[in-house]
Each structure stands twice: as C-alpha cells, then as structure tokens.
Design a protein around this motif. Structure first.
Motif, mmCIF file in Angstrom:
data_model
loop_
_atom_site.group_PDB
_atom_site.id
_atom_site.type_symbol
_atom_site.label_atom_id
_atom_site.label_comp_id
_atom_site.label_asym_id
_atom_site.label_seq_id
_atom_site.Cartn_x
_atom_site.Cartn_y
_atom_site.Cartn_z
ATOM 1 N N ILE A 420 0.990 -1.240 0.003
ATOM 2 C CA ILE A 420 0.064 -0.016 0.124
ATOM 3 C C ILE A 420 0.858 1.404 0.123
ATOM 4 C CG2 ILE A 420 -1.926 0.992 1.096
ATOM 5 C CD1 ILE A 420 -2.602 -1.275 2.401
ATOM 6 N N ALA A 421 1.209 1.663 -1.252
ATOM 7 C CA ALA A 421 2.141 3.076 -1.322
ATOM 8 C C ALA A 421 1.484 4.258 -1.286
ATOM 9 C CB ALA A 421 2.908 2.667 -2.783
ATOM 10 N N THR A 422 0.195 4.463 -1.549
ATOM 11 C CA THR A 422 -0.511 5.675 -1.536
ATOM 12 C C THR A 422 -1.734 5.627 -0.746
ATOM 13 O OG1 THR A 422 -1.528 5.303 -3.558
ATOM 14 C CG2 THR A 422 0.503 6.063 -3.913
ATOM 15 N N HIS A 423 -2.413 6.697 -0.615
ATOM 16 C CA HIS A 423 -3.712 6.554 0.203
ATOM 17 C C HIS A 423 -4.736 6.372 -0.979
ATOM 18 C CE1 HIS A 423 -7.599 8.518 1.124
ATOM 19 N NE2 HIS A 423 -6.901 8.154 2.501
ATOM 20 N N GLN A 424 -4.586 6.333 -2.366
ATOM 21 C CA GLN A 424 -5.474 5.714 -3.263
ATOM 22 C C GLN A 424 -5.609 4.381 -3.168
ATOM 23 O OE1 GLN A 424 -7.788 7.860 -4.792
ATOM 24 N NE2 GLN A 424 -8.740 6.025 -5.459
ATOM 25 N N ASP A 425 -4.378 3.625 -3.173
ATOM 26 C CA ASP A 425 -4.226 2.224 -2.991
ATOM 27 C C ASP A 425 -5.109 1.698 -1.824
ATOM 28 O OD1 ASP A 425 -2.306 2.061 -4.900
ATOM 29 O OD2 ASP A 425 -0.648 2.136 -3.776
ATOM 30 N N LEU A 426 -4.957 2.378 -0.588
ATOM 31 C CA LEU A 426 -5.553 1.929 0.344
ATOM 32 C C LEU A 426 -7.222 2.184 0.312
ATOM 33 C CD1 LEU A 426 -5.887 0.914 3.615
ATOM 34 C CD2 LEU A 426 -5.372 3.495 4.106
ATOM 35 N N SER A 427 -7.519 3.321 -0.258
ATOM 36 C CA SER A 427 -8.919 3.744 -0.488
ATOM 37 C C SER A 427 -9.618 2.793 -1.200
ATOM 38 C CB SER A 427 -9.109 5.157 -0.956
ATOM 39 O OG SER A 427 -10.281 5.482 -1.241
ATOM 40 N N ASN A 428 -9.054 2.270 -2.455
ATOM 41 C CA ASN A 428 -9.450 1.318 -3.272
ATOM 42 C C ASN A 428 -9.824 0.241 -2.633
ATOM 43 O OD1 ASN A 428 -9.267 3.103 -5.406
ATOM 44 N ND2 ASN A 428 -7.299 2.597 -6.180
ATOM 45 N N ARG A 429 -8.904 -0.491 -2.015
ATOM 46 C CA ARG A 429 -8.982 -1.672 -1.202
ATOM 47 C C ARG A 429 -10.020 -1.619 -0.404
ATOM 48 N NH1 ARG A 429 -3.048 -4.430 -0.125
ATOM 49 N NH2 ARG A 429 -2.061 -3.451 -2.042
ATOM 50 N N ILE A 430 -10.417 -0.679 0.633
ATOM 51 C CA ILE A 430 -11.411 -0.618 1.683
ATOM 52 C C ILE A 430 -12.711 -0.376 1.015
ATOM 53 C CG2 ILE A 430 -11.946 0.767 3.509
ATOM 54 C CD1 ILE A 430 -9.409 -0.905 3.841
ATOM 55 N N LYS A 431 -12.646 0.427 -0.049
ATOM 56 C CA LYS A 431 -13.972 0.322 -0.947
ATOM 57 C C LYS A 431 -14.645 -0.928 -1.180
ATOM 58 C CE LYS A 431 -14.209 3.815 -3.732
ATOM 59 N NZ LYS A 431 -13.893 4.748 -4.939
ATOM 60 N N MET A 432 -13.681 -1.759 -1.813
ATOM 61 C CA MET A 432 -13.916 -3.218 -2.268
ATOM 62 C C MET A 432 -14.253 -3.933 -1.117
ATOM 63 S SD MET A 432 -13.648 -3.758 -5.551
ATOM 64 C CE MET A 432 -12.720 -2.968 -6.876
ATOM 65 N N ASP A 433 -13.698 -3.749 0.003
ATOM 66 C CA ASP A 433 -14.004 -4.569 1.279
ATOM 67 C C ASP A 433 -15.407 -4.285 1.620
ATOM 68 O OD1 ASP A 433 -11.440 -5.719 1.121
ATOM 69 O OD2 ASP A 433 -10.841 -4.522 2.550
ATOM 70 N N LYS A 434 -15.609 -2.944 1.758
ATOM 71 C CA LYS A 434 -17.123 -2.489 2.163
ATOM 72 C C LYS A 434 -18.087 -2.840 1.053
ATOM 73 C CE LYS A 434 -15.884 1.844 3.094
ATOM 74 N NZ LYS A 434 -15.936 3.252 3.855
ATOM 75 N N PHE A 435 -17.772 -2.866 -0.081
ATOM 76 C CA PHE A 435 -18.960 -3.418 -1.005
ATOM 77 C C PHE A 435 -19.266 -5.096 -0.715
ATOM 78 C CE2 PHE A 435 -20.062 -5.611 -4.949
ATOM 79 C CZ PHE A 435 -21.094 -4.739 -5.266
ATOM 80 N N TYR A 436 -18.222 -5.597 -0.436
ATOM 81 C CA TYR A 436 -18.253 -7.102 -0.108
ATOM 82 C C TYR A 436 -19.167 -7.312 1.122
ATOM 83 C CZ TYR A 436 -17.250 -11.875 1.077
ATOM 84 O OH TYR A 436 -17.420 -13.373 1.421
ATOM 85 N N VAL A 437 -18.993 -6.636 2.276
ATOM 86 C CA VAL A 437 -19.591 -6.897 3.334
ATOM 87 C C VAL A 437 -20.863 -6.507 3.183
ATOM 88 C CG1 VAL A 437 -19.946 -5.588 5.651
ATOM 89 C CG2 VAL A 437 -17.640 -6.236 4.814
ATOM 90 N N LYS A 438 -21.526 -5.588 2.273
ATOM 91 C CA LYS A 438 -22.870 -5.022 2.039
ATOM 92 C C LYS A 438 -23.488 -5.843 1.262
ATOM 93 C CE LYS A 438 -22.142 -0.248 3.586
ATOM 94 N NZ LYS A 438 -22.278 1.192 3.172
ATOM 95 N N HIS A 439 -22.904 -6.584 0.344
ATOM 96 C CA HIS A 439 -23.493 -7.287 -0.918
ATOM 97 C C HIS A 439 -23.009 -8.748 -0.651
ATOM 98 C CE1 HIS A 439 -23.349 -2.776 -2.066
ATOM 99 N NE2 HIS A 439 -24.612 -3.262 -2.609
ATOM 100 N N TRP A 440 -22.587 -9.235 0.141
ATOM 101 C CA TRP A 440 -22.220 -10.760 0.160
ATOM 102 C C TRP A 440 -23.383 -11.568 -0.447
ATOM 103 C CZ3 TRP A 440 -24.631 -14.995 2.075
ATOM 104 C CH2 TRP A 440 -23.470 -16.337 1.787
ATOM 105 N N SER A 441 -22.869 -12.420 -1.110
ATOM 106 C CA SER A 441 -23.827 -13.595 -1.627
ATOM 107 C C SER A 441 -22.701 -14.679 -1.831
ATOM 108 C CB SER A 441 -24.469 -13.159 -2.640
ATOM 109 O OG SER A 441 -23.753 -13.261 -3.888
ATOM 110 N N PHE A 442 -23.594 -16.138 -2.003
ATOM 111 C CA PHE A 442 -22.784 -17.230 -2.274
ATOM 112 C C PHE A 442 -21.973 -17.204 -3.577
ATOM 113 C CE2 PHE A 442 -22.161 -21.594 -3.709
ATOM 114 C CZ PHE A 442 -21.214 -22.300 -2.590
#
Length: 464
Positions: A420-442
């Motif tokens: 994670i070299a930049t703030h954008q790298d971190l922001s992109n990952r967390i955005k994906m993680d939060k999407f997964y948490v809210k939209h989980w399905s098998f």
C-alpha cells in the motif's frame, strides 16, 4: 390440455407434491444412470445398494430443498433470485450426500459421486426453472390468480399497482382501491366500505398504504382480514433511505426498521459460509497440504535459518486479534515494528519470492479458516498496528471488520494487492471490502474465487 393443467395448478397442495415427486424421480434416475455407467450390471448384483443410494440422494435433496423453501417460493421471485437460492441448496445437497455416504460407510469413486451431484443439479435446475416459467405462463393466461385490493391511494400505492398490473405473470388480479378522499375509475369506496366489500367478494390479499388510513380503522380491518385468512401487506414509505437491505425487528408490539442489516448477520447465511469454509479447507488438507508442507518446509530451511511458519497477530471479525499463519518468506528479523514488504525488499529470500508471487505463502491460512478465525473469502486481515493507522485516514474503516477476514477477497481478486504505497491504494481496497460486506452472496464468493484463480495464473506485478 393447458386449461386442465391451469385448473390443477390453482391448488398448490396438489402441484407442490407432484413437483417434489418429479424432482425425486429425476435425482434417482441420474444416480442410477451414473451408477450403471461406472459399475454396469454389477450394480444390481449388490441387492441393497440401489435402494440405499436412492434413499441417500432423495433425502439429501429433500432436507435442504424444504429447509431452504425451494418449493415455497414467492410469486414475484426473479430468475436471478431463484438461481441464488438453488446454488445454496445445491451446496447443502452435495454436503448431505457426502455425509450420508460417510455415515453409512458406502464407498463410491470420487468421480462418480461428483458426476452424480453435478448432473442432479443440472436436471433439478431445468425442473425448477421450467416450473417457474410454466406457472407464469398459466397466470398470464388468467389462471391461478389472486384477487387483490388496495387501501389508501397515493403515489407509492399507484406505483405498486402498476408493477403488479404490468407483471401479469405474477398472477395478481387487481380489483380496485379504497380511499376516503380520492375517487376514480377503480375506486371501490371509502375506508369504511372495506370490510363489507371483503365479506361479499373473494379477496385473497390486501395491500395497505397506511399514510392515508386512520390507525384505528386499519387495526380493525387487519383483525377482520386475518380472522378470515386474508393476507395483509403494509406498504412502508422508506424511499429516502438508500439501503439495499432492510429488516423489521419487533420490540414488543412496535415494529422497528433496521436500516443496515448485513447479509452475513443472518445466521443461515453464516452457516452456509461456514460449511463451505469447512468443506474447502478439509479437502485442501486431504489433497494438497499433507505433501505441500514438507516440500516447502525443506526449501525454506535449506535457504535460511528460522521457523517454517510466520505467525503474526491480525485483526479479525470485530477487530478481535488472532494469529495468522503463513510460510516464512523473509529472513528472521526484528519484527517489533510492522513494516510492509516492498519491491526488491532485501528481507525476502529467493524461495520466499517464489512463494509470494504464486501466493503459496498464504496457503497455511487454511488452518485459520478451519479453526473459524478466517473465511475462505473475505476482506484481507491487516496487522493490528496498520488497522490503527488506517482508521485515522479512512472513513468508516471498521465496516470491513463486520465479517471474518478472508484468505482472498474482492480487492485482491480485482488486482488491489501487495504494498500500500499511496492513500488511493488503501482507499480502493477498503472500498472493495465494504462493498463485499454489504453485498455478500454465495455467488459473489464463487466469482471472487474464480477471479483469484485467474489472477494467480496470470501473475501480478504487485505480488512481491
């Protein structure tokens, strides 16, 4: 012919058992044909085996199908929703077949069992979707209709009426509405006219928009309707809240709307995910880990001194700490301060570089998965120190800790991995993680697994 079938299909008590029997015939035929293709005439020489196998596949299908409500689906169910329901049910179907065969100590080749499960799921899918298409065809032809009235006239009730009216395959016959102020072509009278109308007409369902109805009058109508086995549906107006999932919780006799229920807050969803984790990790240990571990351990030991495994505290569900396991890929160094690996990092060994690029170093985390500390798919766990740092820079960072961390995740499958070299790298990952948490399905888990496999085969420049 179709008219006769339409008459029969009006009686769910008849159609449902027939559908169940047809599906049981299908799964038994599939298991029989697969068994004959593998064992030939010898299959029938074992007198009890055909009956036992028939019992196993029948029970293995019935238990999850009834439990998951496959034969009790809503009229308004979409094809994608039915597919998701069937995938969950098929997973349980496979689990029960393997469990019963193990319990009864019956031995079949793995390929035979796998082919039986795959072919059964294929045939059952044809049966389920064909029945849904047939029911919708009959309803759109005017068969198996449910008479519906609406109480309260407003923009939301008009919108719902249009949806039900346009989708005539749902099988709803809209009779009209009741409202004290508005009168129109489909008006059936005022609120006081509801119960007299219901007494004279065979109404099966009521949709009520309570904004325009006195609570006492509404309570009287609901009591009368339920006493006469008429279903009542209340239309709440929560259009201003942009949430994909809502849930009603009763506190005494007061309904409370939960605006942010997550898919994995549901105990049933957590159970499916846990069963899948146990299934995958068990077979990983059986087929891979027992021979991979000594090979990798020898290579690590030959190059550098130190332990085979690297162990570090990470943040789990609820940010509770646990120790994650990885194959050691660096020389032993002072780990008091957590420092991420960087490109051309001098701490990484030669064998460690290979393990990292191929992601083999992560495979011991199946131990964490088996122990229930992690899941096969979920947000990747960060070091505790990094979690504290990231919370200061990312809004609602802790949302990702609402579920178990994963061996792979949506961010990694989409290419956001490594340093994670930049703030954008971190922001992109967390955005994906939060999407997964809210939209989980098998199905989302399956997609992430397939994307991860493709990513591993192609290789990534950030994997170092």
């Amino acid at each position: 012919m179709f008219k006769k079938l339409g008459t029969i299909i009006q009686y769910g008590k008849i159609v449902r058992p027939i559908h169940i029997i047809i599906d049981l015939v299908f799964v038994n035929l599939v298991s029989l044909l697969v068994a004959l293709s593998f064992m030939g005439s010898n299959y029938f020489e074992q007198s009890s085996l055909p009956f036992i196998l028939g019992f196993v596949v029948s029970l293995s299908w019935l238990l999850p199908a009834i439990f998951m409500g496959v034969y009790f689906i809503s009229r308004t169910i979409q094809f994608s929703q039915l597919l998701r329901l069937l995938v969950k049910t098929y997973f349980l179907y496979a689990f029960f077949i393997l469990f019963f065969l193990w319990l009864l100590d019956i031995s079949f080749s793995r390929f035979q069992i796998g082919l039986t499960i795959i072919m059964s799921c294929f045939v059952l899918s044809i049966s389920q979707f064909s029945m849904l298409v047939f029911k919708r065809y009959m309803r759109s032809s005017g068969r198996n209709l449910r008479s519906v009235v609406m109480i309260g006239y407003g923009d939301l009730s008009r919108y719902l009426f249009k949806k039900l009216y346009d989708k005539n395959e749902y099988g709803y016959n809209f009779l009209g509405y009741f409202d004290d102020k508005h009168r129109g072509e489909l008006s059936l009278g005022g609120i006081s006219d509801v119960i007299p109308y219901l007494k004279e007409h065979k109404v099966k369902m009521i949709y009520c928009y309570p904004v325009y109805v006195d609570p006492k009058e509404l309570a009287k109508i609901v009591d009368w309707a339920e006493d006469n086995l008429i279903k009542v549906n209340i239309i709440p107006d929560y259009r201003g809240y942009q949430y994909n999932n809502m849930e009603i919780e009763m506190i005494g006799d007061i309904p409370v709307l939960k605006l942010t229920p997550l898919p994995l807050e549901d105990i049933i969803n957590r159970m499916w995910k846990r069963l899948f984790d146990l299934f995958v990790s068990f077979w990983f240990f059986v087929f891979v880990f027992w021979w991979l571990l000594p090979v990798v351990a020898i290579l690590i030991k030959l190059e550098s001194r130190g332990p085979v495994f690297f162990k570090q505290p990470r943040g789990g569900r609820g940010n509770e700490p646990f120790y994650i396991y990885k194959f050691r890929t660096m020389v032993v160094h002072d780990s008091a301060k957590v420092k991420q690996a960087t490109r051309h990092d001098s701490r990484i060994t030669k064998i460690g570089s290979i393990l990292r690029k191929t992601s083999i170093d992560e495979l011991p985390q199946f131990i964490n998965v088996f122990l229930g500390q992690m899941s096969f798919v979920g947000p990747r766990p960060h070091a505790l120190q990094h979690n504290e740092d990231f919370r200061e820079t990312i809004d609602r960072f802790n949302e990702r800790h609402a579920v178990k961390p994963g061996l792979t995740g949506l961010a990694q499958a989409k290419g956001f991995r490594g340093e994670i070299a930049t703030h954008q790298d971190l922001s992109n990952r967390i955005k994906m993680d939060k999407f997964y948490v809210k939209h989980w399905s098998f199905l989302l888990d399956v997609r992430i697994i397939l994307l991860t496999i493709r990513s591993m085969m192609r290789g990534q420049d950030t994997a170092y």
